[in-house]
Motif scaffolding. Structure first.
Motif, PDB file in Angstrom:
ATOM      1  N   UNK A   1       0.835  -1.220   0.000  1.00 32.09           N
ATOM      2  CA  UNK A   1       0.000   0.000   0.000  1.00 32.09           C
ATOM      3  C   UNK A   1       0.865   1.263   0.000  1.00 32.09           C
ATOM      4  N   UNK A   2       0.540   2.180  -0.875  1.00 29.54           N
ATOM      5  CA  UNK A   2       1.227   3.470  -0.947  1.00 29.54           C
ATOM      6  C   UNK A   2       0.236   4.550  -0.542  1.00 29.54           C
ATOM      7  N   UNK A   3       0.515   5.232   0.546  1.00 32.08           N
ATOM      8  CA  UNK A   3      -0.419   6.235   1.073  1.00 32.08           C
ATOM      9  C   UNK A   3      -0.442   7.472   0.180  1.00 32.08           C
ATOM     10  N   UNK A   4      -1.572   8.187   0.230  1.00 30.83           N
ATOM     11  CA  UNK A   4      -1.724   9.393  -0.566  1.00 30.83           C
ATOM     12  C   UNK A   4      -0.768  10.477  -0.088  1.00 30.83           C
ATOM     13  N   UNK A   5      -0.581  11.502  -0.924  1.00 26.54           N
ATOM     14  CA  UNK A   5       0.286  12.605  -0.563  1.00 26.54           C
ATOM     15  C   UNK A   5      -0.231  13.376   0.640  1.00 26.54           C
ATOM     16  N   UNK A   6       0.662  14.061   1.310  1.00 24.88           N
ATOM     17  CA  UNK A   6       0.304  14.857   2.488  1.00 24.88           C
ATOM     18  C   UNK A   6      -0.586  16.024   2.060  1.00 24.88           C
ATOM     19  N   UNK A   7      -1.548  16.350   2.882  1.00 20.67           N
ATOM     20  CA  UNK A   7      -2.465  17.444   2.584  1.00 20.67           C
ATOM     21  C   UNK A   7      -1.724  18.764   2.386  1.00 20.67           C
ATOM     22  N   UNK A   8      -2.224  19.559   1.453  1.00 21.63           N
ATOM     23  CA  UNK A   8      -1.702  20.902   1.274  1.00 21.63           C
ATOM     24  C   UNK A   8      -2.144  21.777   2.446  1.00 21.63           C
ATOM     25  N   UNK A   9      -1.242  22.668   2.885  1.00 22.68           N
ATOM     26  CA  UNK A   9      -1.603  23.644   3.895  1.00 22.68           C
ATOM     27  C   UNK A   9      -1.320  23.251   5.321  1.00 22.68           C
ATOM     28  N   UNK A  10      -0.803  22.026   5.553  1.00 17.05           N
ATOM     29  CA  UNK A  10      -0.476  21.646   6.920  1.00 17.05           C
ATOM     30  C   UNK A  10       0.664  22.513   7.461  1.00 17.05           C
ATOM     31  N   UNK A  11       0.687  22.798   8.758  1.00 15.93           N
ATOM     32  CA  UNK A  11       1.851  23.474   9.346  1.00 15.93           C
ATOM     33  C   UNK A  11       3.107  22.646   9.078  1.00 15.93           C
ATOM     34  N   UNK A  12       4.243  23.322   8.978  1.00 16.85           N
ATOM     35  CA  UNK A  12       5.449  22.644   8.504  1.00 16.85           C
ATOM     36  C   UNK A  12       5.844  21.478   9.400  1.00 16.85           C
ATOM     37  N   UNK A  13       5.675  21.632  10.722  1.00 19.60           N
ATOM     38  CA  UNK A  13       6.056  20.536  11.621  1.00 19.60           C
ATOM     39  C   UNK A  13       5.188  19.311  11.380  1.00 19.60           C
ATOM     40  N   UNK A  14       3.861  19.516  11.286  1.00 22.63           N
ATOM     41  CA  UNK A  14       2.979  18.396  11.024  1.00 22.63           C
ATOM     42  C   UNK A  14       3.242  17.821   9.632  1.00 22.63           C
ATOM     43  N   UNK A  15       3.546  18.687   8.672  1.00 19.19           N
ATOM     44  CA  UNK A  15       3.847  18.227   7.323  1.00 19.19           C
ATOM     45  C   UNK A  15       5.059  17.297   7.323  1.00 19.19           C
ATOM     46  N   UNK A  16       6.115  17.687   8.041  1.00 20.38           N
ATOM     47  CA  UNK A  16       7.321  16.858   8.113  1.00 20.38           C
ATOM     48  C   UNK A  16       7.010  15.525   8.778  1.00 20.38           C
ATOM     49  N   UNK A  17       6.230  15.560   9.871  1.00 17.04           N
ATOM     50  CA  UNK A  17       5.875  14.322  10.570  1.00 17.04           C
ATOM     51  C   UNK A  17       5.071  13.387   9.668  1.00 17.04           C
ATOM     52  N   UNK A  18       4.112  13.949   8.937  1.00 14.42           N
ATOM     53  CA  UNK A  18       3.278  13.131   8.068  1.00 14.42           C
ATOM     54  C   UNK A  18       4.080  12.572   6.894  1.00 14.42           C
ATOM     55  N   UNK A  19       4.992  13.355   6.356  1.00 13.79           N
ATOM     56  CA  UNK A  19       5.834  12.862   5.266  1.00 13.79           C
ATOM     57  C   UNK A  19       6.735  11.725   5.755  1.00 13.79           C
ATOM     58  N   UNK A  20       7.246  11.857   6.969  1.00  7.90           N
ATOM     59  CA  UNK A  20       8.103  10.812   7.537  1.00  7.90           C
ATOM     60  C   UNK A  20       7.343   9.495   7.655  1.00  7.90           C
ATOM     61  N   UNK A  21       6.076   9.573   8.091  1.00 10.29           N
ATOM     62  CA  UNK A  21       5.266   8.367   8.227  1.00 10.29           C
ATOM     63  C   UNK A  21       5.021   7.689   6.877  1.00 10.29           C
ATOM     64  N   UNK A  22       4.921   8.485   5.812  1.00  9.99           N
ATOM     65  CA  UNK A  22       4.533   7.966   4.508  1.00  9.99           C
ATOM     66  C   UNK A  22       5.712   7.493   3.664  1.00  9.99           C
ATOM     67  N   UNK A  23       6.919   7.848   4.033  1.00 12.32           N
ATOM     68  CA  UNK A  23       8.082   7.471   3.234  1.00 12.32           C
ATOM     69  C   UNK A  23       8.289   5.954   3.229  1.00 12.32           C
ATOM     70  N   UNK A  24       8.823   5.464   2.149  1.00 13.90           N
ATOM     71  CA  UNK A  24       9.310   4.083   2.103  1.00 13.90           C
ATOM     72  C   UNK A  24      10.529   4.069   1.192  1.00 13.90           C
ATOM     73  N   UNK A  25      11.366   3.039   1.372  1.00 17.88           N
ATOM     74  CA  UNK A  25      12.614   3.038   0.619  1.00 17.88           C
ATOM     75  C   UNK A  25      13.173   1.649   0.425  1.00 17.88           C
TER      76      UNK A  25
END
Length: 389
Positions: free
Chosen positions: A290-314
């Motif tokens: 499963x690949x999660x959708x992109x992070x919502x536009x407009x989130x505060x930068x701290x929450x944006x970074x946290x959400x991006x970290x959760x969604x990353x895979x490598x």
């Protein structure tokens, strides 16, 4: 590592009560696109309000830093204007610097106070603009000019001068459960879903390395989806080394759920195959990943970074074989339901040629070595690599 936190305090007046305070905060966040929710499960942002019974009511958030120009403009200014009150922000940066900002729209006052220093923070204290809300201006100046091992320790002297209760200046999410156990109310807010949910999946690298791979040393590259959610991903390794297997890869695995410990992994078995263009690649496919959708536009930068970290895979892998072929390694991440949304990493591609990449690598890192006497930085020898494109 030091402490980072940021909070906001509004001086109490007879012109507003607790209900009006909460409704004003909600109105301001509504103007930024947030919708109030009833539970944390629905929320993109939580806002905690603390009333210690003193002269100030305090606010902290898991997704807002109150020290940025944006939050001062969009939150502090309207809050001061609507409540006809002083708004104070307290921000600590790695325990090296403490910055206080005062906004009073009614009196047309913007004031700053700082102790310590932090890179790229060029704020200067304006002590004269605090004299009407501190009890002792000389003592205020003295506390700010002292040296502190931990910058936040200055609050021990600043809080009583401002009329904050002991510890109130440190109000933050990390301390709510252990220090601020009473007098805290939390509001929850959500942002509407972004348009990316309806878009096809599109992958992009997060902070890709500009260093070449090394034989026998594991490498890891991460991506994030900026489009809609999907299922299924393929990992491919391409380059001139594949056909004769001059480089092979061992211990190949997909890594995800980076916000958990230990992070989750899936072993990958690479298959050597030809593409439709007759190019040899190593290939592995995970049709149910499963690949999660992109992070919502407009989130505060701290929450944006946290959400991006959760969604990353490598993908993590270790190259073995001919070191001269290392610069040929290209790693591809391909969403199976939208192959056009794939991304690929190669150390030298953005430089136009392998030789240009080596020259720029050595120039940049050579300056760092010379300036900082850095040890262990490896400069590249063009003779060590196959430079045929």
């Amino acid at each position: 590592m030091g402490w980072f936190f940021s909070n906001l305090h509004v001086r109490k007046t007879a012109e507003y009560d607790a209900d009006f305070f909460r409704s004003t905060l909600t109105e301001i966040l509504n103007a930024k696109g947030y919708v109030k929710k009833n539970s944390p499960d629905e929320a993109d942002l939580s806002l905690s309000i603390y009333d210690a019974g003193g002269k100030w009511v305090s606010v902290c958030s898991d997704g807002l830093d109150f020290c940025t120009e944006e939050t001062i403009r969009d939150i502090c200014n309207p809050l001061s204007e609507k409540l006809s009150a002083d708004v104070l922000t307290v921000s600590c940066f790695d325990s090296d610097c403490l910055i206080l900002n005062r906004v009073n729209k009614k009196l047309d006052i913007v004031a700053w106070a700082k102790t310590g220093s932090y890179p790229e923070l060029k704020i200067r204290s304006t002590p004269a603009r605090w004299k009407d809300i501190v009890t002792d201006n000389a003592q205020w100046k003295s506390v700010l000019t002292q040296k502190y091992v931990f910058a936040e320790d200055a609050l021990d002297g600043l809080e009583p001068l401002l009329g904050l209760t002991s510890g109130q200046g440190r109000f933050c999410d990390e301390l709510i459960t252990e220090q601020f156990t009473e007098g805290v109310q939390t509001l929850y807010f959500n942002l509407p879903e972004s348009a990316s949910k309806s878009e096809p999946p599109k992958l992009s690298f997060t902070s890709p390395s500009l260093m070449p791979c090394e034989i026998g040393k594991d490498q890891c590259y991460f991506v994030i989806n900026t489009g809609g959610k999907t299922k299924g991903v393929a990992i491919a390794f391409s380059g001139s080394y594949v056909e004769q297997e001059k480089i092979r890869f061992r211990d190949v695995q997909l890594e995800y759920d980076l916000d958990r410990y230990p992070r989750k992994t899936i072993p990958l078995q690479l298959e050597k195959r030809k593409t439709q263009t007759e190019q040899w690649i190593y290939y592995a496919e995970l049709p149910d990943f499963p690949i999660r959708e992109g992070v919502k536009e407009g989130l505060p930068w701290k929450r944006k970074i946290d959400e991006e970290w959760k969604r990353q895979f490598g993908v993590r892998f270790t190259p073995e074989g001919d070191p001269r072929k290392l610069l040929d390694i290209t790693v591809h991440f391909i969403p199976l339901k939208n192959p056009e949304g794939q991304c690929g990493w190669c150390a030298w591609r953005c430089y136009g040629s392998k030789r240009a990449y080596i020259e720029e690598h050595n120039r940049r890192w050579g300056e760092i070595v010379e300036e900082h006497h850095a040890q262990g930085i490896k400069l590249l020898n063009p003779d060590d690599y196959d430079l045929d494109e």
